[in-house]
Design an enzyme around this catalytic site. Structure first.
Site, mmCIF file in Angstrom:
data_model
loop_
_atom_site.group_PDB
_atom_site.id
_atom_site.type_symbol
_atom_site.label_atom_id
_atom_site.label_comp_id
_atom_site.label_asym_id
_atom_site.label_seq_id
_atom_site.Cartn_x
_atom_site.Cartn_y
_atom_site.Cartn_z
ATOM 1 C CG PHE A 146 -50.915 -69.290 8.410
ATOM 2 C CD1 PHE A 146 -51.211 -68.800 9.672
ATOM 3 C CD2 PHE A 146 -51.486 -68.670 7.308
ATOM 4 C CE1 PHE A 146 -52.059 -67.702 9.827
ATOM 5 C CE2 PHE A 146 -52.334 -67.569 7.460
ATOM 6 C CZ PHE A 146 -52.612 -67.084 8.724
ATOM 7 C CG ASP A 231 -53.656 -73.027 1.761
ATOM 8 O OD1 ASP A 231 -53.573 -72.161 0.861
ATOM 9 O OD2 ASP A 231 -53.895 -72.750 2.952
ATOM 10 C CE LYS A 260 -51.870 -64.358 2.115
ATOM 11 N NZ LYS A 260 -51.692 -65.575 2.892
HETATM 12 C C1 LIG Z 1 -52.682 -66.087 3.899
HETATM 13 C C2 LIG Z 1 -52.981 -67.526 3.859
HETATM 14 C C3 LIG Z 1 -54.260 -68.015 4.157
HETATM 15 C C4 LIG Z 1 -55.370 -67.131 4.659
HETATM 16 O O1 LIG Z 1 -55.710 -66.116 3.758
HETATM 17 P P1 LIG Z 1 -56.523 -64.831 4.276
HETATM 18 O O2 LIG Z 1 -56.877 -64.105 3.006
HETATM 19 O O3 LIG Z 1 -55.603 -64.057 5.152
HETATM 20 O O4 LIG Z 1 -57.715 -65.337 5.002
HETATM 21 C C5 LIG Z 1 -54.485 -69.370 4.044
HETATM 22 N N1 LIG Z 1 -53.500 -70.206 3.656
HETATM 23 C C6 LIG Z 1 -52.268 -69.779 3.357
HETATM 24 C C7 LIG Z 1 -51.222 -70.747 2.912
HETATM 25 C C8 LIG Z 1 -51.955 -68.422 3.466
HETATM 26 O O5 LIG Z 1 -50.717 -67.997 3.213
#
Ligand SMILES: *Cc1c(COP(=O)(O)O)cnc(C)c1O
Length: 405
Positions: A146, A231, A260
């Site tokens: 994700f 990520d 985040k």
């Molecule tokens: C939440 C998340 C995203 C996307 O972040 P948004 O601020 O919702 O666009 C990307 N990668 C990971 C691992 C995430 O948990």
């Protein structure tokens, strides 16, 4: 509130979102206030927050030091655009680069933008540094990933809900099984610019790869001249008991993707962090964002980095995580079929015999605990790192009762 009329909580939640497009199916709770680890609904009922906005609220709701940074900056200047410099961006970038042990920071807003930025940087590096023929650069990703919701990002998702009906899809991605470094080595070609991986897969249900996976990816990427992009948008900034999930294996990626919690639970703040030989490939005019790096976001982001510098939150996540692990242990085989835990971040698989993840989340809501289900049978426990051990114990007791309801 609607005068003297009263509605069941579920009705009111529905009622309050009649003009909101249904891209989410929220639990029937209407949050009106929050402080620390507690949220209060429109009727004054209190709930313990075990989601922390998917780790965006690692420091708790409205952490006083972060609110102070925000309000102080609001008195000065909030938004300039990057057409001009502002006096908050360089201090933020310098502090974040140091936290990451890197040279440069490219600020954006949302996590998905950080991922998109990372992909663009990797492609440009592939053409300008590695010498991949124009238009051929590829990125290796993992099954079950994700990384966000843009058209390019959903192009390499294997979640039908996220992807179906949103094509045509962006080409240039190769998917390999998660947790299998040999599969990455086998998938690399001369056209591979980068490997893009979550060090722990969050949305997939807190999937922790086998020990040595990240180290092996680092070695493979070094041997094959491929960038390692981590990520850490959900796994980073204290959640796993270290600053980054990559720290669990002592590994440093070429690019960190952060988001985040970087916004302190207040603003969307994201960034790509890397060394000059990689992130330096981007030239003026090639990439940007109207809001990215704005003074308000930079002031908040700087305060977040300062909070992380002491290691206090990482230590809390470590200790509370160990506490949570032992508290959850007795539930294994009693309504819970598996628990995966890294720092204060747990994926709890619910035995289908006692209900779905969603049903358990609904029962927990009735008991004053808010969690989010993922992929059917899993609930994720990721409270703000300021939670107390006694509050965690109470939450686990509510889970035990909810499993028996
Ligand atoms: C939440 C998340 C995203 C996307 O972040 P948004 O601020 O919702 O666009 C990307 N990668 C990971 C691992 C995430 O948990």
């Amino acid at each position: 509130m609607n005068g003297t009329k009263t509605y069941a909580v579920a009705d009111r939640a529905k009622r309050d979102e009649v003009h909101v497009a249904e891209n989410y199916a929220p639990l029937p709770v209407v949050v009106a206030e929050a402080q620390g680890v507690w949220m209060t609904d429109a009727d004054g009922r209190r709930y313990l927050d075990l989601l922390a906005a998917y780790s965006a609220v690692n420091f708790g709701h409205r952490h006083p030091a972060i609110v102070e940074a925000l309000t102080t900056q609001l008195e000065r200047v909030a938004l300039t655009s990057r057409a001009f410099m502002n006096d908050r961006l360089e201090p933020f970038a310098a502090a974040l680069a140091e936290l990451c042990g890197k040279d440069l920071v490219l600020p954006m807003n949302t996590g998905a933008e950080a991922v998109e930025t990372g992909i663009k940087v990797a492609r440009a590096w592939g053409y300008r540094v590695k010498g991949i023929p124009a238009g051929k650069a590829r990125v290796i990703v993992a099954a079950g990933n994700f990384h966000g919701r843009t058209t390019t990002i959903v192009s390499f998702s294997d979640d039908a809900q996220a992807r179906d009906d949103f094509g045509p899809y962006t080409p240039g991605f190769d998917t390999v099984p998660y947790g299998d470094a040999d599969a990455i080595a086998a998938a690399i070609t001369d056209e591979t610019a980068a490997v893009l991986i979550e060090p722990i897969q969050g949305e997939a249900g807190v999937i922790i790869p086998p020990e040595g996976y990240l180290r092996r990816i680092r070695e493979i990427c070094d041997e094959r001249n491929v960038l390692f992009i981590a990520d850490e948008i959900q796994s980073g900034l204290g959640r796993v008991g270290e600053t980054f999930a990559c720290d669990r294996e002592g590994v440093v990626p070429d690019l960190y993707l952060l988001g985040k919690a970087l916004g302190g639970g207040i603003l969307p703040v994201s960034a790509v962090v890397g060394d000059r030989d990689v992130l330096g490939v981007i030239r003026p005019g090639e990439h940007g964002s109207t809001f990215g790096g704005n003074p308000l976001a930079a002031a908040v982001g700087l305060r977040v980095v300062e909070l992380l510098e002491s290691g206090e939150f990482q230590e809390r996540a470590r200790q509370l995580g160990a506490h949570l692990a032992s508290a959850l242990q007795p539930l294994l085989g009693n309504g819970v079929s598996d628990v995966r835990i890294a720092g204060l971040w747990a994926g709890v698989d619910i035995d289908p015999a006692v209900g779905t993840g969603r049903q358990i989340a609904e029962r927990l809501r009735e008991r004053g605990v808010l969690v989010k289900d993922t992929h059917g049978q899993t609930i994720r426990i990721a409270p703000p790192l300021v939670i107390r051990a006694t509050e965690l114990d109470w939450a686990v007791e509510q889970l035990r009762l909810a499993l028996a309801d």
